[in-house]
Structure formats: structure tokens, C-alpha cells
Design a protein around this motif. Structure first.
Motif, short mmCIF file in Angstrom:
data_model
loop_
_atom_site.label_atom_id
_atom_site.label_comp_id
_atom_site.label_asym_id
_atom_site.label_seq_id
_atom_site.Cartn_x
_atom_site.Cartn_y
_atom_site.Cartn_z
N ASN A 220 0.86 -1.19 0.00
CA ASN A 220 0.00 0.00 0.00
C ASN A 220 0.89 1.24 0.00
OD1 ASN A 220 -1.97 1.95 0.28
ND2 ASN A 220 -2.79 1.17 2.21
N LEU A 221 1.61 1.44 -1.11
CA LEU A 221 2.55 2.56 -1.21
C LEU A 221 1.77 3.83 -1.54
CD1 LEU A 221 5.54 3.34 -1.04
CD2 LEU A 221 5.63 3.09 -3.52
N GLN A 222 1.47 4.60 -0.51
CA GLN A 222 0.63 5.79 -0.64
C GLN A 222 1.44 7.00 -1.12
OE1 GLN A 222 -0.72 5.90 3.53
NE2 GLN A 222 -0.26 3.72 3.38
N THR A 223 0.74 7.92 -1.76
CA THR A 223 1.38 9.13 -2.28
C THR A 223 2.14 9.88 -1.20
OG1 THR A 223 -0.36 9.35 -3.96
CG2 THR A 223 0.97 11.31 -3.48
N LEU A 226 5.80 9.32 -0.43
CA LEU A 226 6.80 9.78 -1.39
C LEU A 226 7.14 11.26 -1.23
CD1 LEU A 226 5.26 8.00 -4.51
CD2 LEU A 226 7.08 7.16 -3.03
N LYS A 227 6.48 11.94 -0.30
CA LYS A 227 6.75 13.36 -0.12
C LYS A 227 8.06 13.58 0.62
CE LYS A 227 1.90 14.86 0.00
NZ LYS A 227 0.86 15.51 0.81
N THR A 228 8.68 14.70 0.37
CA THR A 228 9.89 15.07 1.08
C THR A 228 9.77 16.51 1.58
OG1 THR A 228 12.31 15.19 0.96
CG2 THR A 228 11.11 15.80 -1.04
N PRO A 229 10.19 16.79 2.84
CA PRO A 229 10.73 15.82 3.80
C PRO A 229 9.64 14.86 4.27
CG PRO A 229 10.35 17.92 4.87
CD PRO A 229 10.11 18.15 3.41
N PRO A 230 10.05 13.67 4.76
CA PRO A 230 9.05 12.66 5.14
C PRO A 230 8.16 13.12 6.29
CG PRO A 230 11.25 12.02 5.88
CD PRO A 230 11.42 13.21 4.98
N LYS A 312 4.35 27.33 -1.74
CA LYS A 312 5.33 26.25 -1.79
C LYS A 312 4.92 25.20 -2.82
CE LYS A 312 7.08 26.50 2.95
NZ LYS A 312 7.27 25.75 4.22
N ARG A 313 5.92 24.62 -3.44
CA ARG A 313 5.69 23.51 -4.35
C ARG A 313 5.85 22.20 -3.59
NH1 ARG A 313 6.25 24.77 -9.87
NH2 ARG A 313 6.80 26.95 -10.26
N LEU A 314 4.95 21.28 -3.81
CA LEU A 314 5.08 19.96 -3.19
C LEU A 314 6.27 19.25 -3.81
CD1 LEU A 314 4.01 17.60 -1.45
CD2 LEU A 314 2.58 16.97 -3.40
N LYS A 315 7.10 18.67 -2.98
CA LYS A 315 8.27 17.96 -3.48
C LYS A 315 8.16 16.47 -3.20
CE LYS A 315 11.52 21.82 -3.06
NZ LYS A 315 12.81 22.28 -2.48
N PHE A 316 8.51 15.69 -4.22
CA PHE A 316 8.56 14.25 -4.05
C PHE A 316 10.02 13.80 -4.02
CE2 PHE A 316 4.33 14.58 -6.17
CZ PHE A 316 3.59 13.88 -5.22
N ILE A 317 10.24 12.65 -3.40
CA ILE A 317 11.58 12.09 -3.43
C ILE A 317 11.91 11.69 -4.86
CG2 ILE A 317 11.41 11.22 -1.06
CD1 ILE A 317 10.82 8.47 -2.22
#
Length: 323
Positions: A220-223, A226-230, A312-317
Motif C-alpha cells: 500500500n505505497l501511498q502518495t 513519497l513526499k519530502t521531507p518525510p 510552496k511547491r510539493l516535493k517528491f523524493i
């Protein structure tokens, strides 16, 4: 209870209204592609918004796969009409339908795997299916909001018990029926409507707080993972999350920015995973845009503010494309 590992046929449940008819069909298609070796009965719980055409499309989607069958169950919307729902959380009343699985499905079915329609299955589900939950009501992965203390204060239970995501659930129906779980859930909803923000997920986390088994996040790898910082407990889940990100079995597109939307504020790192399967179906290239004019204007203003670095822009890893 019989030994669940001896059950050859897999039972998978999905709940949907008209808004999730196509995504759910694609989820089921991806499941069939990656589980050719096992017979699967799909149990689809719908309401009156799901048309005969929607059902026909779903049946056609899996007709090319051997050993795969679909059963439809129509749930009376009045059962959940009084349940609290917060529309800004992109949830519909269909989120509550999974609470009734133990009552709707035949009593001969003792265990099911529930999968949200905004998921894609990438590998075999047999190892997940064969997890022993004899002594538990459910098996579930942690929710990416788990470390947020406010939800424990709101729901009234200890943060030591954790918080799971209800998008993928291994459900012990035998346990639910024998312990009257549905009655506990309805009672909590009726007595605490002001506490509920995330619909069924809030309810089950309270009712099943000591009756759950943790399953790996790769299922169940949820969105939000994947956000950073965790936002999740990095020390507690670091190794589990790294394994899940490297090769997820189920990718769960949580949040409002679904990959099938024409407008997406922050493209999902695994959007290619969804399109891999969508483009093998009759809906190749299909995208939605159900935004109102007011919403479109708000999105346009938000884009401008992000371009000017005011928002702010959402950042993903960094994720290497896997599909």
C-alpha cells in the motif's frame, strides 16, 4: 476457522460509485495481468450511480483473463446517508461501503482482500493473500499521517497503537461476523460524528485499534510516503519504506491529484504505472476534468503563485521510473 492458506481461490473486493468506475476497472485489469496463476472472484459493491454500461465495461475488461469472475452487489445508499462526509477531502459516501463487506458477501467467504479503485497492482498478490490473520480483524499498512498527533486527540486513542490506511485491507470476515464489528462501527459513527474526518478509515482505526496486524508498506505505497521531507516516522519505517519504494506491489494514488485527472498540480512519481495499464484497456489516453469554473480559477491562481514562489511547491523524493 479453516486454514486460510489452503484456500486456492482469491476473493478481492472493491467499492465504487460512478466517479471510480473507470479507475477501478483499470485496477482490476492490473490485478488480472499480474496474477494469471490464481482464480480470482472480484466482488464489486456499488450504488445506484453505477450504470449497467459501467458494469458491462468492467466485465469486458476481465473477459480475456482465465479464471477471473465478477460479482456485483448493490448497496442501498440510505445505509450511509446519515454518515458524516467532508467533501473537501475528496471522499464520497462510497468510502463507507467497505464497512458492510461482512454483511453483503456470502458467509461461505471467510477472508477477502479489499483494494481501493485508485490503486494499481504490479505483482502477484499471493504472498499478501496468504498472510495469516486468523486472530485479527484486518491486516493493514501504516498510514502516512500516522505520526500526526492531532488525529489521536481527535479520535480519542493512544498514538502508541498507530494508524493504518484503509485503502488496502486483508479482512477476516469470519472474525468480523463473530465479533459484531459492523455494529461497533455503526455505533461509533452514530455517537461520534463530529470526530470523523476521514470516513471509514477513522472509524476502523478506533474500533480495530487492538485487532489489526501490520502488513508491509509495499502492499500500500501511498502518495504521502513519497513526499519530502518525510511526514512519517523515518526511524521506525525507513527500511520498510525503502523496500516498498524500490519495488511496490500495490501503488496507491492517495490524495486529490489522481493520475487520470487532466489537471494535476503535482504529477505523481508513479503516474507511468497507472498509464501502463490504462493504455492496455478501452480507455487508452482517457482523462477526467470535473472541475467547476470556480475550481479552475483557483487552480490557475495557485499555479501563478507557485510560479512566483509565493506558494510552496510539493516535493517528491527522487524515484526512478519503474514502469
Amino acid at each position: 476457522m479453516s486454514n486460510m492458506k489452503e484456500i486456492e481461490k482469491m476473493h478481492i473486493v472493491a467499492c465504487l460509485d460512478e466517479n471510480f468506475a473507470i479507475p477501478t476497472s483499470v485496477m482490476i485489469y492490473s490485478t488480472c495481468v499480474n496474477n494469471p496463476e490464481v482464480d480470482i472472484d472480484f466482488h464489486i459493491i456499488t450504488d445506484e450511480s453505477v450504470t449497467d454500461v459501467n458494469k458491462k465495461d468492467l466485465l469486458e475488461t476481465i473477459s480475456v483473463f482465465k479464471g477471473k469472475t465478477v460479482f456485483f452487489y448493490n448497496l442501498d445508499y440510505k445505509l450511509t446517508n446519515s454518515f458524516p462526509i467532508i467533501k473537501k477531502n475528496h471522499l464520497s459516501r462510497a468510502a463507507y461501503y467497505r464497512l458492510f463487506i461482512s454483511e453483503i458477501l456470502p458467509t461461505s467467504i471467510e477472508k477477502v482482500l479489499y483494494i481501493d479503485g485508485d490503486c494499481i497492482v504490479r505483482h502477484s498478490l499471493l504472498q499478501l493473500w496468504q498472510i495469516d490473520i486468523t486472530d485479527y480483524a484486518i491486516g493493514a499498512a501504516f498510514d502516512w499521517h500516522e505520526s500526526y498527533s492531532e488525529q489521536y486527540d481527535r479520535l480519542g486513542y493512544s498514538s502508541n497503537l498507530g494508524h493504518f490506511n484503509s485503502g488496502v485491507l486483508l479482512i477476516n470476515l469470519f472474525y468480523w461476523r463473530n465479533h459484531g464489528i459492523i455494529n461497533d462501527c455503526i455505533q461509533y459513527i452514530q455517537n461520534n460524528p463530529e470526530r470523523i474526518i476521514w470516513a471509514d478509515q477513522d472509524v476502523m482505526n478506533v474500533v480495530l485499534q487492538k485487532r489489526k496486524l501490520s502488513i508491509p508498506i509495499k502492499y500500500n505505497l501511498q502518495t504521502g510516503i513519497l513526499k519530502t521531507p518525510p511526514c512519517w516516522d523515518y526511524q521506525k519505517y525507513k527500511n520498510e519504506v525503502e523496500e516498498g519504494i524500490k519495488n511496490p506491489v500495490i501503488v496507491h494514488f492517495t490524495g486529490s491529484n489522481k493520475p487520470w485527472n487532466k489537471y494535476c498540480i503535482f504529477p505523481h512519481p508513479y503516474s507511468s504505472t497507472f498509464y501502463k495499464y490504462l493504455n492496455q484497456t478501452k480507455w487508452k489516453g482517457h482523462k477526467y476534468d470535473r472541475r467547476s469554473m470556480k475550481k479552475k480559477i483557483r487552480n490557475f491562481i495557485g499555479d501563478c503563485l507557485r510560479w512566483m514562489n509565493i506558494l510552496k511547491r510539493l516535493k517528491f523524493i527522487d524515484v526512478t521510473p519503474i514502469d
